[in-house]
Design a protein around this motif. Structure first.
Motif, PDB file in Angstrom:
ATOM      1  N   LEU A 164       0.847  -1.202   0.000  1.00 13.61           N
ATOM      2  CA  LEU A 164       0.000   0.000   0.000  1.00 13.61           C
ATOM      3  C   LEU A 164       0.877   1.245   0.000  1.00 13.61           C
ATOM      4  N   PHE A 213       6.239  -4.644   7.599  1.00 14.31           N
ATOM      5  CA  PHE A 213       5.925  -3.592   8.578  1.00 14.31           C
ATOM      6  C   PHE A 213       5.290  -4.224   9.817  1.00 14.31           C
ATOM      7  N   ASP A 229       2.815  -2.977  12.975  1.00 15.12           N
ATOM      8  CA  ASP A 229       1.390  -2.673  12.964  1.00 15.12           C
ATOM      9  C   ASP A 229       0.489  -3.789  13.476  1.00 15.12           C
ATOM     10  N   ARG A 260      -4.223  -6.202   5.007  1.00 18.76           N
ATOM     11  CA  ARG A 260      -3.192  -6.519   6.005  1.00 18.76           C
ATOM     12  C   ARG A 260      -3.715  -7.413   7.138  1.00 18.76           C
ATOM     13  N   GLU A 314      -4.019  -0.322  14.178  1.00 19.71           N
ATOM     14  CA  GLU A 314      -2.687  -0.673  13.688  1.00 19.71           C
ATOM     15  C   GLU A 314      -1.720  -0.060  14.696  1.00 19.71           C
ATOM     16  N   ARG A 353      -6.873   4.158   9.862  1.00 19.54           N
ATOM     17  CA  ARG A 353      -6.631   2.734  10.121  1.00 19.54           C
ATOM     18  C   ARG A 353      -7.104   2.263  11.500  1.00 19.54           C
ATOM     19  N   LEU A 383      -0.515   9.228   8.355  1.00 16.63           N
ATOM     20  CA  LEU A 383      -1.039   7.862   8.286  1.00 16.63           C
ATOM     21  C   LEU A 383      -1.238   7.295   9.685  1.00 16.63           C
ATOM     22  N   HIS A 384      -0.173   7.310  10.453  1.00 16.47           N
ATOM     23  CA  HIS A 384      -0.214   6.746  11.808  1.00 16.47           C
ATOM     24  C   HIS A 384       0.286   7.789  12.812  1.00 16.47           C
ATOM     25  N   THR A 426       3.852   8.384  12.670  1.00 14.15           N
ATOM     26  CA  THR A 426       4.408   8.996  11.455  1.00 14.15           C
ATOM     27  C   THR A 426       4.918  10.393  11.804  1.00 14.15           C
ATOM     28  N   LEU A 438       6.587   3.296   0.536  1.00  9.65           N
ATOM     29  CA  LEU A 438       5.337   2.639   0.954  1.00  9.65           C
ATOM     30  C   LEU A 438       4.822   3.257   2.261  1.00  9.65           C
ATOM     31  N   ASP A 439       5.260   4.472   2.543  1.00  9.00           N
ATOM     32  CA  ASP A 439       4.829   5.183   3.760  1.00  9.00           C
ATOM     33  C   ASP A 439       5.290   4.501   5.045  1.00  9.00           C
ATOM     34  N   CYS A 454       8.097   1.097  12.027  1.00  5.72           N
ATOM     35  CA  CYS A 454       7.217   0.058  11.456  1.00  5.72           C
ATOM     36  C   CYS A 454       7.928  -1.255  11.183  1.00  5.72           C
TER      37      CYS A 454
END
Ligand code: CIR
Length: 254
Positions: A18, A64, A67, A86, A114, A132, A161-162, A165, A243-244, A249
């Motif tokens: 992703l 990753f 998560d 995932r 996650e 997420r 995203l998280h 991040t 992939l961020d 991660c």
């Protein structure tokens, strides 16, 4: 203090992971393997014993590992990723963890979480509400933590995203902060190391036994983190950035 870490070697399917960063291009698999090896070496140099899991082609994002599980000193919580592609990673990781850890707990539908959205600060766990991680997932997680004498609270995310991040805890009441977390009253009690927007990717860095591992290529972050007295190690993770994914991660540290 961490003693061990679990990582998973990326599979060739990594290139199909992703990504919201398509403009950075597709990861180069052979480069990713070299970078992953360098990441392992950096963790080892911080004194960690590393378990390296075999690649899992079925799940492109399975490298990753952070998560899919939250390992705490009291219990291990298997998550339920918000990204449907995932979810199967959890079953794989459960098989690995159940032989080593007691007190395995699970997040159940409709909860999603996650663990990139979970930041540990001593016995308190900040849980990001993101695309997420939903409120049910966060509430289930916090209820489990409380049963084991730990605590948690939620933080609403707007852009990243998280949670991790844009935030990293470096112990000693010190936080690396970037973007939407600067000036957030929730974190005003921490000493803050502010990362400029131009280096936002480096806000995801990891404290490992008084070393801080940062991604290579972020000189302002390097200077600021070094200035607070940590031994700074740099690892090039450019292929995972596509992939961020960041440094945190790529491992479960405990
Ligand atoms: C994903 O979108 O799920 C992966 N491509 C990247 C996950 C990064 N994990 C993290 O920030 N904890």
């Amino acid at each position: 203090m961490f003693n061990k870490a679990i990582v998973r070697t990326p599979g060739k399917s990594l290139v199909n992971g992703l990504s919201d960063s398509k403009h950075l291009g597709t990861p180069d698999y052979s480069k990713a393997i070299i970078q992953h090896q360098q990441y392992i070496e950096a963790l080892k140099s911080c004194g960690l014993k590393i378990t390296v899991l075999d690649p899992c082609e079925e799940y492109p994002d399975s490298t990753f590992v952070e998560d899919v599980a939250l390992i705490t000193p009291k219990c291990t919580i298997m998550t339920r990723p918000g990204a449907e592609s995932r979810r199967g990673e959890v079953t794989k990781m459960t098989k690995t963890l159940e032989s080593q850890f007691k007190n395995l707990e699970y997040i159940e539908s409709p909860g999603t979480i996650e663990a990139g959205d979970v930041m540990m600060v001593g016995d308190h766990y900040y849980v990001g509400l993101s695309e997420r991680t939903n409120l049910q997932g966060a509430e289930q997680l916090i209820a489990i933590l409380v049963r084991y004498g730990l605590k948690g609270s939620t933080v609403r995310l707007k852009e990243v995203l998280h949670l991790k991040t844009g935030l990293s805890y470096l112990e000693n009441n010190r936080l690396v902060v970037c973007g939407e977390f600067k000036n957030d009253p929730v974190f005003s009690g921490f000493e803050q190391i502010e990362i400029p927007e131009s280096e936002s990717y480096a806000a995801n860095c990891i404290w490992v036994n008084d070393n801080v591992i940062i991604p290579s290529g972020y000189p302002i972050t390097k200077q600021k983190v070094s200035a607070t007295g940590y031994n700074v190690l740099e690892v090039d993770v450019s292929e995972f950035k596509k992939l961020d994914g960041g440094l945190s991660c790529l491992s479960l540290r405990y």
